[in-house]
Motif scaffolding. Sequence first.
Motif, PDB file in Angstrom:
ATOM      1  N   ARG A  93      50.510 -25.210 -25.520  1.00  0.00           N
ATOM      2  CA  ARG A  93      51.563 -24.218 -25.744  1.00  0.00           C
ATOM      3  C   ARG A  93      50.950 -22.831 -25.649  1.00  0.00           C
ATOM      4  O   ARG A  93      49.849 -22.603 -26.130  1.00  0.00           O
ATOM      5  CB  ARG A  93      52.182 -24.391 -27.137  1.00  0.00           C
ATOM      6  N   ALA A  94      51.674 -21.913 -25.049  1.00  0.00           N
ATOM      7  CA  ALA A  94      51.199 -20.538 -24.929  1.00  0.00           C
ATOM      8  C   ALA A  94      51.522 -19.780 -26.215  1.00  0.00           C
ATOM      9  O   ALA A  94      52.617 -19.903 -26.763  1.00  0.00           O
ATOM     10  CB  ALA A  94      51.875 -19.851 -23.745  1.00  0.00           C
ATOM     11  N   HIS A  95      50.559 -19.007 -26.711  1.00  0.00           N
ATOM     12  CA  HIS A  95      50.736 -18.152 -27.886  1.00  0.00           C
ATOM     13  C   HIS A  95      50.450 -16.716 -27.461  1.00  0.00           C
ATOM     14  O   HIS A  95      49.369 -16.413 -26.969  1.00  0.00           O
ATOM     15  CB  HIS A  95      49.769 -18.549 -29.007  1.00  0.00           C
ATOM     16  N   TRP A  96      51.426 -15.823 -27.659  1.00  0.00           N
ATOM     17  CA  TRP A  96      51.255 -14.428 -27.284  1.00  0.00           C
ATOM     18  C   TRP A  96      50.283 -13.759 -28.247  1.00  0.00           C
ATOM     19  O   TRP A  96      50.301 -14.014 -29.438  1.00  0.00           O
ATOM     20  CB  TRP A  96      52.588 -13.695 -27.307  1.00  0.00           C
ATOM     21  N   VAL A  97      49.464 -12.877 -27.723  1.00  0.00           N
ATOM     22  CA  VAL A  97      48.462 -12.170 -28.513  1.00  0.00           C
ATOM     23  C   VAL A  97      48.893 -10.721 -28.663  1.00  0.00           C
ATOM     24  O   VAL A  97      49.361 -10.108 -27.702  1.00  0.00           O
ATOM     25  CB  VAL A  97      47.082 -12.230 -27.816  1.00  0.00           C
ATOM     26  N   THR A  98      48.753 -10.186 -29.856  1.00  0.00           N
ATOM     27  CA  THR A  98      48.982  -8.757 -30.081  1.00  0.00           C
ATOM     28  C   THR A  98      47.777  -8.203 -30.831  1.00  0.00           C
ATOM     29  O   THR A  98      47.203  -8.891 -31.676  1.00  0.00           O
ATOM     30  CB  THR A  98      50.249  -8.485 -30.913  1.00  0.00           C
ATOM     31  N   PRO A  99      47.379  -6.983 -30.518  1.00  0.00           N
ATOM     32  CA  PRO A  99      46.248  -6.398 -31.240  1.00  0.00           C
ATOM     33  C   PRO A  99      46.682  -6.014 -32.655  1.00  0.00           C
ATOM     34  O   PRO A  99      47.874  -5.828 -32.915  1.00  0.00           O
ATOM     35  CB  PRO A  99      45.905  -5.159 -30.413  1.00  0.00           C
ATOM     36  N   PRO A 100      45.760  -5.896 -33.583  1.00  0.00           N
ATOM     37  CA  PRO A 100      46.137  -5.497 -34.942  1.00  0.00           C
ATOM     38  C   PRO A 100      46.728  -4.084 -34.958  1.00  0.00           C
ATOM     39  O   PRO A 100      46.369  -3.243 -34.133  1.00  0.00           O
ATOM     40  CB  PRO A 100      44.823  -5.553 -35.725  1.00  0.00           C
ATOM     41  N   ARG A 101      47.623  -3.835 -35.900  1.00  0.00           N
ATOM     42  CA  ARG A 101      48.304  -2.523 -35.959  1.00  0.00           C
ATOM     43  C   ARG A 101      47.325  -1.379 -36.190  1.00  0.00           C
ATOM     44  O   ARG A 101      47.529  -0.278 -35.690  1.00  0.00           O
ATOM     45  CB  ARG A 101      49.350  -2.532 -37.069  1.00  0.00           C
ATOM     46  N   GLU A 102      46.298  -1.641 -36.972  1.00  0.00           N
ATOM     47  CA  GLU A 102      45.324  -0.579 -37.255  1.00  0.00           C
ATOM     48  C   GLU A 102      44.366  -0.336 -36.092  1.00  0.00           C
ATOM     49  O   GLU A 102      43.575   0.587 -36.127  1.00  0.00           O
ATOM     50  CB  GLU A 102      44.536  -0.899 -38.532  1.00  0.00           C
ATOM     51  N   GLY A 103      44.439  -1.160 -35.065  1.00  0.00           N
ATOM     52  CA  GLY A 103      43.598  -0.999 -33.887  1.00  0.00           C
ATOM     53  C   GLY A 103      42.280  -1.735 -34.033  1.00  0.00           C
ATOM     54  O   GLY A 103      41.969  -2.305 -35.073  1.00  0.00           O
ATOM     55  N   ILE A 104      41.514  -1.709 -32.987  1.00  0.00           N
ATOM     56  CA  ILE A 104      40.217  -2.367 -32.952  1.00  0.00           C
ATOM     57  C   ILE A 104      39.159  -1.293 -32.763  1.00  0.00           C
ATOM     58  O   ILE A 104      39.231  -0.502 -31.812  1.00  0.00           O
ATOM     59  CB  ILE A 104      40.147  -3.371 -31.776  1.00  0.00           C
ATOM     60  N   ARG A 105      38.193  -1.241 -33.653  1.00  0.00           N
ATOM     61  CA  ARG A 105      37.119  -0.259 -33.545  1.00  0.00           C
ATOM     62  C   ARG A 105      36.056  -0.789 -32.591  1.00  0.00           C
ATOM     63  O   ARG A 105      35.519  -1.858 -32.802  1.00  0.00           O
ATOM     64  CB  ARG A 105      36.515   0.028 -34.913  1.00  0.00           C
ATOM     65  N   VAL A 106      35.805  -0.001 -31.558  1.00  0.00           N
ATOM     66  CA  VAL A 106      34.868  -0.395 -30.507  1.00  0.00           C
ATOM     67  C   VAL A 106      33.919   0.778 -30.277  1.00  0.00           C
ATOM     68  O   VAL A 106      34.354   1.936 -30.304  1.00  0.00           O
ATOM     69  CB  VAL A 106      35.646  -0.726 -29.200  1.00  0.00           C
ATOM     70  N   PRO A 107      32.622   0.515 -30.043  1.00  0.00           N
ATOM     71  CA  PRO A 107      31.722   1.622 -29.708  1.00  0.00           C
ATOM     72  C   PRO A 107      32.254   2.406 -28.516  1.00  0.00           C
ATOM     73  O   PRO A 107      32.765   1.829 -27.558  1.00  0.00           O
ATOM     74  CB  PRO A 107      30.405   0.919 -29.361  1.00  0.00           C
ATOM     75  N   GLU A 108      32.147   3.709 -28.592  1.00  0.00           N
ATOM     76  CA  GLU A 108      32.745   4.569 -27.581  1.00  0.00           C
ATOM     77  C   GLU A 108      32.216   4.278 -26.173  1.00  0.00           C
ATOM     78  O   GLU A 108      32.961   4.343 -25.200  1.00  0.00           O
ATOM     79  CB  GLU A 108      32.522   6.047 -27.929  1.00  0.00           C
ATOM     80  N   SER A 109      30.966   3.901 -26.063  1.00  0.00           N
ATOM     81  CA  SER A 109      30.408   3.601 -24.744  1.00  0.00           C
ATOM     82  C   SER A 109      31.108   2.384 -24.112  1.00  0.00           C
ATOM     83  O   SER A 109      31.336   2.356 -22.913  1.00  0.00           O
ATOM     84  CB  SER A 109      28.906   3.332 -24.857  1.00  0.00           C
ATOM     85  N   GLU A 110      31.460   1.417 -24.936  1.00  0.00           N
ATOM     86  CA  GLU A 110      32.158   0.233 -24.427  1.00  0.00           C
ATOM     87  C   GLU A 110      33.649   0.504 -24.211  1.00  0.00           C
ATOM     88  O   GLU A 110      34.283  -0.104 -23.356  1.00  0.00           O
ATOM     89  CB  GLU A 110      31.983  -0.923 -25.412  1.00  0.00           C
ATOM     90  N   ALA A 111      34.204   1.419 -24.976  1.00  0.00           N
ATOM     91  CA  ALA A 111      35.641   1.700 -24.916  1.00  0.00           C
ATOM     92  C   ALA A 111      36.030   2.602 -23.744  1.00  0.00           C
ATOM     93  O   ALA A 111      37.223   2.718 -23.442  1.00  0.00           O
ATOM     94  CB  ALA A 111      36.092   2.349 -26.223  1.00  0.00           C
ATOM     95  N   GLN A 112      35.078   3.208 -23.066  1.00  0.00           N
ATOM     96  CA  GLN A 112      35.400   4.135 -21.978  1.00  0.00           C
ATOM     97  C   GLN A 112      36.206   3.477 -20.861  1.00  0.00           C
ATOM     98  O   GLN A 112      37.047   4.118 -20.254  1.00  0.00           O
ATOM     99  CB  GLN A 112      34.107   4.745 -21.399  1.00  0.00           C
ATOM    100  N   LYS A 113      35.985   2.204 -20.603  1.00  0.00           N
ATOM    101  CA  LYS A 113      36.731   1.559 -19.517  1.00  0.00           C
ATOM    102  C   LYS A 113      38.195   1.308 -19.879  1.00  0.00           C
ATOM    103  O   LYS A 113      38.985   0.940 -19.033  1.00  0.00           O
ATOM    104  CB  LYS A 113      36.049   0.272 -19.067  1.00  0.00           C
ATOM    105  N   TYR A 114      38.589   1.563 -21.132  1.00  0.00           N
ATOM    106  CA  TYR A 114      39.977   1.371 -21.564  1.00  0.00           C
ATOM    107  C   TYR A 114      40.693   2.700 -21.802  1.00  0.00           C
ATOM    108  O   TYR A 114      41.822   2.714 -22.281  1.00  0.00           O
ATOM    109  CB  TYR A 114      40.002   0.544 -22.857  1.00  0.00           C
ATOM    110  N   ARG A 115      40.083   3.814 -21.460  1.00  0.00           N
ATOM    111  CA  ARG A 115      40.663   5.122 -21.792  1.00  0.00           C
ATOM    112  C   ARG A 115      41.932   5.445 -21.014  1.00  0.00           C
ATOM    113  O   ARG A 115      42.693   6.311 -21.398  1.00  0.00           O
ATOM    114  CB  ARG A 115      39.635   6.221 -21.616  1.00  0.00           C
ATOM    115  N   ASP A 116      42.206   4.758 -19.899  1.00  0.00           N
ATOM    116  CA  ASP A 116      43.422   5.017 -19.123  1.00  0.00           C
ATOM    117  C   ASP A 116      44.642   4.265 -19.673  1.00  0.00           C
ATOM    118  O   ASP A 116      45.752   4.475 -19.195  1.00  0.00           O
ATOM    119  CB  ASP A 116      43.211   4.611 -17.661  1.00  0.00           C
ATOM    120  N   PHE A 117      44.446   3.401 -20.649  1.00  0.00           N
ATOM    121  CA  PHE A 117      45.533   2.556 -21.158  1.00  0.00           C
ATOM    122  C   PHE A 117      46.180   3.146 -22.402  1.00  0.00           C
ATOM    123  O   PHE A 117      45.555   3.909 -23.145  1.00  0.00           O
ATOM    124  CB  PHE A 117      44.994   1.156 -21.473  1.00  0.00           C
ATOM    125  N   GLN A 118      47.444   2.752 -22.621  1.00  0.00           N
ATOM    126  CA  GLN A 118      48.164   3.159 -23.819  1.00  0.00           C
ATOM    127  C   GLN A 118      47.445   2.622 -25.047  1.00  0.00           C
ATOM    128  O   GLN A 118      46.984   1.487 -25.055  1.00  0.00           O
ATOM    129  CB  GLN A 118      49.588   2.590 -23.819  1.00  0.00           C
TER     130      GLN A 118
END
Length: 165
Positions: free
Chosen positions: A118-143
């Motif tokens: 069965r497929a289960h939809w995934v949602t990120p936590p409301r408070e967000g996910i803390r990621v080191p800035e160097s790793e997070a740079q590839k996600y900067r174009d996303f909402q």
Amino acid sequence: MNTILYRERKIVSRLLAVLLSALLTVPLLSSCGGGSRTATPPPPVDDTIGRNVSNRVPVNQPEAKKGLSTGQKVAILAGAAGLYYLYNQHKNSQAEGAEGKYYLSKNGRVYYRDAEHRAHWVTPPREGIRVPESEAQKYRDFQGYNGRSTGRDLSGITSSAAPAL
């Protein structure tokens, strides 16, 4: 003459007993088959309705410290950025369930499959996910990157390895 009739009845009753016993074991044996492996999986399950889904954060996520040191900068990924981060963390996983392989659907949502497929939809936590800035740079174009409400969503990104829903 009575002996012949008695022997015939005895043989007939034994044959009837064997036949009835065989008929009674057929349902028992047919129920042990395990079912078809080619059956279509049940419809997707939306785990986000009515409960907190913060348990979807991967185990190997770096722990955020209470006070940030001068050497460690952290970006917070929520929304589409958080979803894409979770997808990238789990897309090559060999485990099953919530800690297993994640897939990207054609409609821009991320899901995983449980043991019953069965497929289960995934949602990120409301408070967000803390990621080191160097790793997070590839996600900067996303909402959702560092609390932004503007940017790309995941609808334009598709995965070729995603099984049909």
